[in-house]
Scaffold this motif. Sequence first.
Motif, PDB file in Angstrom:
ATOM      1  N   ARG A 173       6.192-105.514   9.616  1.00  0.00           N
ATOM      2  CA  ARG A 173       7.075-106.678   9.755  1.00  0.00           C
ATOM      3  C   ARG A 173       7.115-107.165  11.195  1.00  0.00           C
ATOM      4  O   ARG A 173       7.131-108.379  11.457  1.00  0.00           O
ATOM      5  CB  ARG A 173       8.487-106.337   9.283  1.00  0.00           C
ATOM      6  N   LEU A 174       7.111-106.242  12.151  1.00  0.00           N
ATOM      7  CA  LEU A 174       7.128-106.599  13.561  1.00  0.00           C
ATOM      8  C   LEU A 174       5.852-107.357  13.941  1.00  0.00           C
ATOM      9  O   LEU A 174       5.905-108.391  14.613  1.00  0.00           O
ATOM     10  CB  LEU A 174       7.263-105.341  14.412  1.00  0.00           C
ATOM     11  N   ILE A 175       4.716-106.857  13.482  1.00  0.00           N
ATOM     12  CA  ILE A 175       3.439-107.518  13.788  1.00  0.00           C
ATOM     13  C   ILE A 175       3.387-108.903  13.157  1.00  0.00           C
ATOM     14  O   ILE A 175       2.959-109.872  13.788  1.00  0.00           O
ATOM     15  CB  ILE A 175       2.253-106.651  13.322  1.00  0.00           C
ATOM     16  N   ASN A 176       3.833-109.001  11.919  1.00  0.00           N
ATOM     17  CA  ASN A 176       3.829-110.316  11.226  1.00  0.00           C
ATOM     18  C   ASN A 176       4.744-111.301  11.942  1.00  0.00           C
ATOM     19  O   ASN A 176       4.421-112.491  12.038  1.00  0.00           O
ATOM     20  CB  ASN A 176       4.242-110.166   9.770  1.00  0.00           C
ATOM     21  N   ALA A 177       5.876-110.840  12.433  1.00  0.00           N
ATOM     22  CA  ALA A 177       6.798-111.716  13.154  1.00  0.00           C
ATOM     23  C   ALA A 177       6.178-112.191  14.462  1.00  0.00           C
ATOM     24  O   ALA A 177       6.350-113.352  14.854  1.00  0.00           O
ATOM     25  CB  ALA A 177       8.114-110.997  13.417  1.00  0.00           C
ATOM     26  N   LYS A 178       5.452-111.298  15.137  1.00  0.00           N
ATOM     27  CA  LYS A 178       4.814-111.671  16.405  1.00  0.00           C
ATOM     28  C   LYS A 178       3.631-112.598  16.170  1.00  0.00           C
ATOM     29  O   LYS A 178       3.340-113.453  16.989  1.00  0.00           O
ATOM     30  CB  LYS A 178       4.337-110.414  17.151  1.00  0.00           C
ATOM     31  N   ALA A 179       2.935-112.410  15.061  1.00  0.00           N
ATOM     32  CA  ALA A 179       1.737-113.201  14.782  1.00  0.00           C
ATOM     33  C   ALA A 179       2.082-114.620  14.323  1.00  0.00           C
ATOM     34  O   ALA A 179       1.303-115.548  14.515  1.00  0.00           O
ATOM     35  CB  ALA A 179       0.889-112.515  13.696  1.00  0.00           C
ATOM     36  N   LYS A 180       3.255-114.778  13.742  1.00  0.00           N
ATOM     37  CA  LYS A 180       3.679-116.092  13.259  1.00  0.00           C
ATOM     38  C   LYS A 180       3.924-117.016  14.440  1.00  0.00           C
ATOM     39  O   LYS A 180       4.618-116.659  15.386  1.00  0.00           O
ATOM     40  CB  LYS A 180       4.976-115.953  12.442  1.00  0.00           C
ATOM     41  N   PRO A 181       3.363-118.220  14.419  1.00  0.00           N
ATOM     42  CA  PRO A 181       3.575-119.139  15.535  1.00  0.00           C
ATOM     43  C   PRO A 181       5.047-119.586  15.603  1.00  0.00           C
ATOM     44  O   PRO A 181       5.715-119.729  14.581  1.00  0.00           O
ATOM     45  CB  PRO A 181       2.657-120.314  15.217  1.00  0.00           C
ATOM     46  N   VAL A 182       5.497-119.823  16.805  1.00  0.00           N
ATOM     47  CA  VAL A 182       6.881-120.265  17.006  1.00  0.00           C
ATOM     48  C   VAL A 182       6.981-121.729  16.606  1.00  0.00           C
ATOM     49  O   VAL A 182       6.212-122.572  17.082  1.00  0.00           O
ATOM     50  CB  VAL A 182       7.297-120.085  18.495  1.00  0.00           C
ATOM     51  N   PRO A 183       7.927-122.065  15.712  1.00  0.00           N
ATOM     52  CA  PRO A 183       8.048-123.470  15.278  1.00  0.00           C
ATOM     53  C   PRO A 183       8.547-124.357  16.422  1.00  0.00           C
ATOM     54  O   PRO A 183       9.470-123.992  17.154  1.00  0.00           O
ATOM     55  CB  PRO A 183       9.056-123.416  14.140  1.00  0.00           C
TER      56      PRO A 183
END
Length: 95
Positions: free
Chosen positions: A83-93
């Motif tokens: 979950r941490l990696i997915n949150a970091k990989a998601k671009p900031v809106p």
Amino acid sequence: MPHLKSAKKRMRQTVKRREHNRAVKKAVKKQLKAMLEVANDKNGQLDQLKKEATAAVKKLDKAAARGIIHRNTAARKKSQIARLINAKAKPVPAK
């Protein structure tokens, strides 16, 4: 103190196992902490985070396979890492 020969041997084995288990748990905790430091670093690169996470998952899997930590605990920690990696990989809106 044990009196029987088998009880003395059992105690020696228990001490040795406890020391090994504690060392493995400490190594797992150190790896998780190192991974979190990379994750919380503002300049932390995603590839560096993934490398640290892979090492942490490997240590968790080994510890769970050997019965040092419970398999559900290892699964929970691995899920948190993912979950941490997915949150970091998601671009900031953008606003």
